[in-house]
Design a protein around this motif. Structure first.
Motif, PDB file in Angstrom:
ATOM      1  N   ARG A  65       0.840  -1.197   0.000  1.00 52.23           N
ATOM      2  CA  ARG A  65       0.000   0.000   0.000  1.00 52.23           C
ATOM      3  C   ARG A  65       0.881   1.255   0.000  1.00 52.23           C
ATOM      4  NH1 ARG A  65      -3.506   0.306   4.776  1.00 52.23           N
ATOM      5  NH2 ARG A  65      -1.690  -0.506   5.835  1.00 52.23           N
ATOM      6  N   ALA A  66       0.257   2.367  -0.327  1.00 52.98           N
ATOM      7  CA  ALA A  66       1.015   3.613  -0.484  1.00 52.98           C
ATOM      8  C   ALA A  66       1.770   3.990   0.789  1.00 52.98           C
ATOM      9  CB  ALA A  66       0.077   4.737  -0.902  1.00 52.98           C
ATOM     10  N   LEU A  67       1.133   3.818   1.950  1.00 57.66           N
ATOM     11  CA  LEU A  67       1.790   4.191   3.204  1.00 57.66           C
ATOM     12  C   LEU A  67       3.045   3.354   3.435  1.00 57.66           C
ATOM     13  CD1 LEU A  67       1.798   5.815   5.839  1.00 57.66           C
ATOM     14  CD2 LEU A  67       0.315   4.041   6.836  1.00 57.66           C
ATOM     15  N   GLU A  68       2.936   2.061   3.180  1.00 59.66           N
ATOM     16  CA  GLU A  68       4.101   1.188   3.343  1.00 59.66           C
ATOM     17  C   GLU A  68       5.196   1.587   2.351  1.00 59.66           C
ATOM     18  OE1 GLU A  68       3.304  -2.996   2.878  1.00 59.66           O
ATOM     19  OE2 GLU A  68       5.430  -3.523   3.007  1.00 59.66           O
ATOM     20  N   GLN A  69       4.810   1.823   1.111  1.00 61.20           N
ATOM     21  CA  GLN A  69       5.790   2.223   0.094  1.00 61.20           C
ATOM     22  C   GLN A  69       6.515   3.505   0.507  1.00 61.20           C
ATOM     23  OE1 GLN A  69       6.191   0.426  -3.183  1.00 61.20           O
ATOM     24  NE2 GLN A  69       8.079   1.480  -2.657  1.00 61.20           N
ATOM     25  N   ASP A  70       5.753   4.468   0.991  1.00 62.43           N
ATOM     26  CA  ASP A  70       6.371   5.731   1.417  1.00 62.43           C
ATOM     27  C   ASP A  70       7.335   5.508   2.577  1.00 62.43           C
ATOM     28  OD1 ASP A  70       4.896   7.040  -0.491  1.00 62.43           O
ATOM     29  OD2 ASP A  70       3.425   7.858   0.921  1.00 62.43           O
ATOM     30  N   MET A  71       6.928   4.691   3.531  1.00 65.03           N
ATOM     31  CA  MET A  71       7.770   4.482   4.706  1.00 65.03           C
ATOM     32  C   MET A  71       9.033   3.695   4.376  1.00 65.03           C
ATOM     33  SD  MET A  71       8.190   5.282   7.794  1.00 65.03           S
ATOM     34  CE  MET A  71       6.701   6.270   7.692  1.00 65.03           C
ATOM     35  N   LEU A  72       8.972   2.857   3.358  1.00 66.51           N
ATOM     36  CA  LEU A  72      10.171   2.097   2.961  1.00 66.51           C
ATOM     37  C   LEU A  72      11.307   3.021   2.518  1.00 66.51           C
ATOM     38  CD1 LEU A  72       8.759  -1.018   1.085  1.00 66.51           C
ATOM     39  CD2 LEU A  72      10.388  -1.049   2.997  1.00 66.51           C
ATOM     40  N   GLU A  73      10.992   4.237   2.165  1.00 65.59           N
ATOM     41  CA  GLU A  73      12.060   5.176   1.785  1.00 65.59           C
ATOM     42  C   GLU A  73      12.980   5.483   2.959  1.00 65.59           C
ATOM     43  OE1 GLU A  73      10.554   8.604  -0.245  1.00 65.59           O
ATOM     44  OE2 GLU A  73       9.237   7.385  -1.507  1.00 65.59           O
ATOM     45  N   PHE A  74      12.518   5.215   4.171  1.00 69.17           N
ATOM     46  CA  PHE A  74      13.327   5.487   5.355  1.00 69.17           C
ATOM     47  C   PHE A  74      14.062   4.233   5.846  1.00 69.17           C
ATOM     48  CE2 PHE A  74       9.917   8.587   5.261  1.00 69.17           C
ATOM     49  CZ  PHE A  74      10.619   9.780   5.422  1.00 69.17           C
ATOM     50  N   ALA A  75      13.839   3.109   5.187  1.00 68.93           N
ATOM     51  CA  ALA A  75      14.508   1.865   5.589  1.00 68.93           C
ATOM     52  C   ALA A  75      15.916   1.808   4.994  1.00 68.93           C
ATOM     53  CB  ALA A  75      13.686   0.663   5.128  1.00 68.93           C
ATOM     54  N   LEU A  76      16.758   0.970   5.614  1.00 72.20           N
ATOM     55  CA  LEU A  76      18.144   0.817   5.170  1.00 72.20           C
ATOM     56  C   LEU A  76      18.237  -0.272   4.107  1.00 72.20           C
ATOM     57  CD1 LEU A  76      19.819   0.804   8.713  1.00 72.20           C
ATOM     58  CD2 LEU A  76      19.647   2.740   7.125  1.00 72.20           C
ATOM     59  N   ASP A  77      19.034   0.004   3.053  1.00 73.02           N
ATOM     60  CA  ASP A  77      19.357  -1.036   2.060  1.00 73.02           C
ATOM     61  C   ASP A  77      18.132  -1.711   1.453  1.00 73.02           C
ATOM     62  OD1 ASP A  77      22.031  -0.772   1.892  1.00 73.02           O
ATOM     63  OD2 ASP A  77      22.509  -2.408   3.291  1.00 73.02           O
ATOM     64  N   THR A  78      17.222  -0.949   0.965  1.00 72.62           N
ATOM     65  CA  THR A  78      16.036  -1.557   0.352  1.00 72.62           C
ATOM     66  C   THR A  78      16.365  -2.119  -1.036  1.00 72.62           C
ATOM     67  OG1 THR A  78      15.366   0.590  -0.525  1.00 72.62           O
ATOM     68  CG2 THR A  78      14.394  -0.089   1.572  1.00 72.62           C
ATOM     69  N   ASN A  79      15.545  -3.046  -1.461  1.00 79.14           N
ATOM     70  CA  ASN A  79      15.650  -3.560  -2.829  1.00 79.14           C
ATOM     71  C   ASN A  79      14.239  -3.945  -3.313  1.00 79.14           C
ATOM     72  OD1 ASN A  79      14.998  -6.207  -2.021  1.00 79.14           O
ATOM     73  ND2 ASN A  79      17.148  -6.800  -1.806  1.00 79.14           N
ATOM     74  N   ALA A  80      14.158  -4.588  -4.446  1.00 80.08           N
ATOM     75  CA  ALA A  80      12.851  -4.893  -5.043  1.00 80.08           C
ATOM     76  C   ALA A  80      12.020  -5.847  -4.189  1.00 80.08           C
ATOM     77  CB  ALA A  80      13.046  -5.492  -6.431  1.00 80.08           C
ATOM     78  N   HIS A  81      12.641  -6.505  -3.226  1.00 78.27           N
ATOM     79  CA  HIS A  81      11.940  -7.481  -2.388  1.00 78.27           C
ATOM     80  C   HIS A  81      11.658  -6.953  -0.985  1.00 78.27           C
ATOM     81  CE1 HIS A  81      12.778 -10.062  -5.712  1.00 78.27           C
ATOM     82  NE2 HIS A  81      14.067  -9.863  -5.567  1.00 78.27           N
ATOM     83  N   SER A  82      11.866  -5.676  -0.813  1.00 78.86           N
ATOM     84  CA  SER A  82      11.676  -5.085   0.515  1.00 78.86           C
ATOM     85  C   SER A  82      10.203  -4.948   0.862  1.00 78.86           C
ATOM     86  CB  SER A  82      12.313  -3.686   0.538  1.00 78.86           C
ATOM     87  OG  SER A  82      13.711  -3.767   0.502  1.00 78.86           O
ATOM     88  N   ARG A  83       9.895  -5.267   2.115  1.00 75.89           N
ATOM     89  CA  ARG A  83       8.562  -5.015   2.679  1.00 75.89           C
ATOM     90  C   ARG A  83       8.741  -4.630   4.146  1.00 75.89           C
ATOM     91  NH1 ARG A  83       3.971  -6.981  -0.205  1.00 75.89           N
ATOM     92  NH2 ARG A  83       2.885  -5.774   1.398  1.00 75.89           N
ATOM     93  N   LEU A  84       7.704  -4.023   4.680  1.00 78.96           N
ATOM     94  CA  LEU A  84       7.656  -3.788   6.120  1.00 78.96           C
ATOM     95  C   LEU A  84       6.872  -4.937   6.729  1.00 78.96           C
ATOM     96  CD1 LEU A  84       7.050   0.056   6.313  1.00 78.96           C
ATOM     97  CD2 LEU A  84       9.210  -1.201   6.495  1.00 78.96           C
ATOM     98  N   THR A  85       7.521  -5.668   7.609  1.00 79.66           N
ATOM     99  CA  THR A  85       6.912  -6.907   8.105  1.00 79.66           C
ATOM    100  C   THR A  85       5.677  -6.655   8.974  1.00 79.66           C
ATOM    101  OG1 THR A  85       8.495  -6.955   9.934  1.00 79.66           O
ATOM    102  CG2 THR A  85       9.034  -8.249   7.961  1.00 79.66           C
ATOM    103  N   CYS A  86       5.521  -5.434   9.476  1.00 82.47           N
ATOM    104  CA  CYS A  86       4.305  -5.156  10.270  1.00 82.47           C
ATOM    105  C   CYS A  86       3.073  -5.045   9.387  1.00 82.47           C
ATOM    106  CB  CYS A  86       4.478  -3.900  11.107  1.00 82.47           C
ATOM    107  SG  CYS A  86       4.498  -2.346  10.204  1.00 82.47           S
ATOM    108  N   GLN A  87       3.268  -4.950   8.096  1.00 80.52           N
ATOM    109  CA  GLN A  87       2.144  -4.755   7.185  1.00 80.52           C
ATOM    110  C   GLN A  87       1.707  -6.050   6.505  1.00 80.52           C
ATOM    111  OE1 GLN A  87       0.556  -1.580   7.015  1.00 80.52           O
ATOM    112  NE2 GLN A  87       1.838  -1.589   8.859  1.00 80.52           N
ATOM    113  N   ILE A  88       2.304  -7.158   6.897  1.00 80.88           N
ATOM    114  CA  ILE A  88       1.970  -8.449   6.280  1.00 80.88           C
ATOM    115  C   ILE A  88       1.423  -9.380   7.347  1.00 80.88           C
ATOM    116  CG2 ILE A  88       2.874 -10.456   5.046  1.00 80.88           C
ATOM    117  CD1 ILE A  88       5.033  -8.532   3.918  1.00 80.88           C
ATOM    118  N   GLN A  89       0.196  -9.791   7.180  1.00 85.23           N
ATOM    119  CA  GLN A  89      -0.421 -10.717   8.130  1.00 85.23           C
ATOM    120  C   GLN A  89      -0.086 -12.153   7.762  1.00 85.23           C
ATOM    121  OE1 GLN A  89      -4.653  -9.910   8.437  1.00 85.23           O
ATOM    122  NE2 GLN A  89      -4.248  -8.990  10.428  1.00 85.23           N
ATOM    123  N   VAL A  90       0.169 -12.937   8.763  1.00 80.15           N
ATOM    124  CA  VAL A  90       0.441 -14.358   8.560  1.00 80.15           C
ATOM    125  C   VAL A  90      -0.869 -15.080   8.247  1.00 80.15           C
ATOM    126  CG1 VAL A  90       1.243 -16.467   9.671  1.00 80.15           C
ATOM    127  CG2 VAL A  90       2.432 -14.301  10.100  1.00 80.15           C
TER     128      VAL A  90
END
Ligand code: FES
Length: 106
Positions: A65-90
């Motif tokens: 989602r857009a919020l996750e995408q925006d926040m990933l800009e602040f993560a370290l060493d991102t790549n095409a497989h980056s996600r924020l794990t708090c945004q993915i439900q098991v």
């Protein structure tokens, strides 16, 4: 209960039995996975829960989602497989999912 395989920044593998409905971040934190700080507690405002999702699993995950995408800009060493794990439900479908924690988060 699905098993999630976390690979910590030093390469050590930790298989965690998760609960359906919790986030990948919660599964990591509750099981002491190194490199997932989750400073904001899952509200998508810190990017310290960043991880790489194994490419084989990407299509089984919910779209970013857009919020996750925006926040990933602040993560370290991102790549095409980056996600924020708090945004993915098991879910049961994610049994065996492989999640790698970036070296930068050691
Ligand atoms: S825990 Fe803060 S963005 Fe995921």
């Amino acid at each position: 209960m699905p098993t999630i395989v976390f690979i910590e920044p030093d390469g050590q593998q930790k298989s965690v039995t998760s609960v359906t409905g919790q986030s990948l971040m919660q599964a990591a934190v509750q099981n002491g996975v190194r490199g997932i700080e989750a400073d904001c507690g899952g509200s998508c405002t810190c990017a310290t829960c960043h991880a790489y999702i194994d490419p084989q699993w990407a299509e089984r995950l919910p779209a970013i989602r857009a919020l996750e995408q925006d926040m990933l800009e602040f993560a370290l060493d991102t790549n095409a497989h980056s996600r924020l794990t708090c945004q993915i439900q098991v879910t049961d479908d994610l049994d065996g999912l492989v999640v790698r924690i970036p070296h930068a988060q050691a």
